[in-house]
Design an enzyme around this catalytic site. Structure first.
Site, PDB file in Angstrom:
ATOM      1  N   LYS A  71       0.699  -1.113   0.065  1.00  0.00           N
ATOM      2  CA  LYS A  71       0.103   0.140   0.317  1.00  0.00           C
ATOM      3  C   LYS A  71       0.957   1.195   0.131  1.00  0.00           C
ATOM      4  CE  LYS A  71      -3.773  -1.859   2.735  1.00  0.00           C
ATOM      5  NZ  LYS A  71      -4.925  -1.868   3.584  1.00  0.00           N
ATOM      6  N   ASP A 108     -10.535   2.825   3.072  1.00  0.00           N
ATOM      7  CA  ASP A 108     -10.724   2.331   4.400  1.00  0.00           C
ATOM      8  C   ASP A 108     -11.507   3.235   5.095  1.00  0.00           C
ATOM      9  OD1 ASP A 108      -9.259   0.228   3.965  1.00  0.00           O
ATOM     10  OD2 ASP A 108      -7.426   0.713   4.704  1.00  0.00           O
TER      11      ASP A 108
END
Ligand code: ATR
Length: 284
Positions: A71, A108
């Site tokens: 990420k 998220d």
């Protein structure tokens, strides 16, 4: 569903990627909405992550999710980063634009908020104080989302104080660090408690936290979803709190990517939860 020459293709880049639940999740939606597309696992070792991300457009993929440990690499590799990615310092969703540009975002925070909206309607009404346990990548997304939701007193507690301080420093005065030893006191007057650590996960000890000071009206959310009912959620339920499990965050964070790649915003339904739970139950 069988594929055609026109199939839209997306996937998840990870290492290892075999444990990712995203192919099962996106595969269910593709089937459910009868979309001519596929979502595939892409096992990419760390030393080839930049190369793989750079090749998405050339291969004609619509985009990809990015999972552990890539990420941060994706964040650095992508020039066009949406505010959601800039605030978290990590990219978990890549969209290939019509002109071949890569656009990176982090969903998220969206997943976290949408899950609470779904499972604890009205939870934002009490926006005031929230206590966040943990200071990793998940905590960073949660803190940013809570600021967006209007929380003005975010209390961060983490075993390693330096990590909590580093995280709080990224945000304004609304985010304050409380000592790990005083984590139970940090619950006093909070409208929301969130566990973003791995404590309570299968094979990990439970989060040791006395909930006595937490107001009965407070919502308790665990990001852990294996098991679905963590020791923290079980105790909170016994005490009469509204509880929100972590599976919904996983499901909701996937929706914006699916919408961008496959052309429609998918829903999180009880059937989908059951489908995902079957894999969680069998794998633990
Ligand atoms: P992620 O990026 O997924 O949030 P992470 O960066 O590994 O994961 O963060 C894990 C979190 O769980 C951290 O807040 C970690 O606390 P430390 O910063 O002190 O390491 C927390 N954690 C993990 N095991 C723990 C334990 N046994 N006791 C207390 N906190 C723990």
């Amino acid at each position: 569903m069988s594929l055609t020459g026109k199939s839209r293709i997306a996937g998840v880049i990870g290492w290892p990627v075999a444990h990712s639940r995203s192919p099962r999740l996106h595969g269910w939606w593709l089937e459910h909405y009868r979309i001519d597309g596929a979502y595939i696992p892409l096992a990419v070792p760390p030393e080839r992550a930049r190369e793989a991300i750079g090749a998405l457009a050339a291969l004609g993929l619509r985009g990809a999710n990015v999972t552990v440990p890539h990420k941060e690499t994706a964040f650095l590799a992508i020039g066009d980063r949406e505010p959601s990615a800039l605030r978290v310092g990590a990219v978990n969703t890549i969209v290939v634009a019509a002109d071949g540009r890569l656009i990176g975002s982090n969903t998220d925070g969206f997943g976290f908020l949408a899950n609470l909206d779904d499972q604890a309607p009205g939870w934002r009404d009490g926006a005031g104080a929230a206590t966040v346990v943990g200071a990793g990548g998940a905590a960073r997304a949660v803190v940013a989302a809570l600021l967006d939701a209007g929380f003005v007193d975010i209390r961060l507690v983490n075993r390693t104080a330096a990590r909590a301080t580093a995280l709080a420093d990224l945000f304004g005065i609304a985010v304050r660090v409380w000592p790990w030893q005083q984590r139970a006191d940090a619950l006093d007057g909070a409208a929301l408690l969130i566990n973003t650590t791995t404590l309570g996960m299968v094979g990990m000890p439970a989060l040791d936290l006395d909930l006595k000071a937490l107001p009965k009206t407070a919502v308790v959310n665990d990001i852990v979803y294996t098991p679905l009912m963590t020791p923290l959620l079980a105790e909170a339920q016994i005490r009469g709190h509204r509880i929100v499990d972590g599976l919904g965050m996983l499901l909701h964070q996937a929706r914006p990517g699916f919408a961008a790649w496959f052309g429609m915003m998918p829903e999180v339904t009880p059937e989908l939860r059951q489908h995902m739970l079957r894999s969680i139950d069998s794998e633990g």
